[in-house]
Design a protein around this motif. Structure first.
Motif: not given
Length: 307
Positions: A226-227, A284-285, A291-292, A294-298
């Motif tokens: 996603m990123y 679908v994801l 969530d892109v 949230r992924y970036a933050d994490e």
């Protein structure tokens, strides 16, 4: 009794070995059938979209539609991934193609969005990609083009364009790097395309104006799929500064189409919230909670807000 027991064990072991051999043979047959079905799917997966394109051509009159549907309804596939060929032809018809030249940055092995122009219409083009073996094949497949193996950066993109004779006006510029797309196009000054195609990351949504920060060594495979790249709104804002307007997005939700402001003035600009489409696999994801942002933050990954 001991001898009889040993004989029974031997017979039982032989039966088990034969049963295992039969199971292995069946699994091998199933695997071969699965490979055959996959090959059939690869060869036929574009049949349905092609039939739909023929039906649209027969039943739908593009001139009766508003923009951007007047453009998107003309989509079809000759060699593109998501029926960009027809939409590209529709835009070139509106914008004109006096040079019959294109630039494809991130061509991949397929040749990208300019491939059908070289193969079917005899256009000349510059195809650039970082995979050396692929570009050797591309050079053989498209002898009228210049196939260059190079890692694209802000620092070398203009030299690549100028050094291979494609500076100035070209009819089509297609950019698909799955990474620094925003920053590479921002840096391009050597070429002035009439029609511009850029891949956007639909996972960023229709409203946020963001891109990944510039990293000349960015590799999408180091991160979640996603990123990468930039949002449609960010690319629209960049192109407004560079003298281009968003006019369409192909319905699969991968590529956005822009026209230079002085070209085909009758084709109106399209607001990104109106044109935006979400890629099906990202839908679908998202249904699974991905969530892109949230992924970036994490993972402490930056995003640059484009204002």
């Amino acid at each position: 009794m001991g001898l009889l027991r040993r004989i029974k064990n031997v017979l039982t072991g032989a039966r088990q070995a034969e049963q295992l051999a039969q199971i292995n043979r069946r699994l091998e047959r199933l695997e071969a059938q699965g490979e055959t079905l996959h090959k059939i799917w690869l060869r036929t997966r574009h049949v349905e979209p092609s039939i739909q394109a023929l039906l649209r051509a027969h039943y739908v009159e593009p001139a009766s539609l508003p923009y951007p549907e007047r453009l998107t309804t003309q989509r079809f596939r000759l060699s593109s991934q998501n029926q960009e060929d027809g939409l590209t032809l529709a835009l070139l018809h509106e914008a004109g193609a006096p040079t019959r030249r294109f630039i494809e940055i991130g061509s991949g092995l397929s040749g990208g969005n300019g491939a059908f122009l070289a193969r079917e219409f005899g256009w000349s083009g510059l195809m650039v990609d970082g995979h050396r073996e692929h570009m050797q094949q591309v050079g053989r497949r498209f002898p009228m083009t210049t196939a260059v193996a190079a890692w694209i950066t802000r620092e070398n993109v203009n030299d690549l364009i100028t050094g291979h004779g494609y500076a100035g006006e070209v009819d089509l510029f297609s950019l698909d790097l799955d990474g620094n797309d925003y920053w590479i196009w921002e840096a391009v000054t050597a070429a002035s395309p009439r029609v511009l195609i850029m891949e956007y990351n639909s996972m960023f949504g229709p409203d946020r104006s963001v891109t990944i920060p510039y990293d000349p060594q960015f590799d999408r495979h180091r991160h979640h799929s996603m990123y990468y790249g930039a949002s449609l709104t960010a690319l629209t804002r960049l192109n407004a500064r560079k003298g281009y307007r968003l006019v369409a997005v192909e319905p699969a939700g991968v590529n956005a189409f822009f026209l230079r402001h002085d070209v085909a003035a009758h084709v109106p600009a399209c607001d990104p919230s109106r044109a935006y489409r979400l890629l099906e696999k990202y839908d679908v994801l998202m249904q699974k909670g991905e969530d892109v942002f949230r992924y970036a933050d994490e993972h402490a990954l930056q995003l640059v807000e484009i204002t």
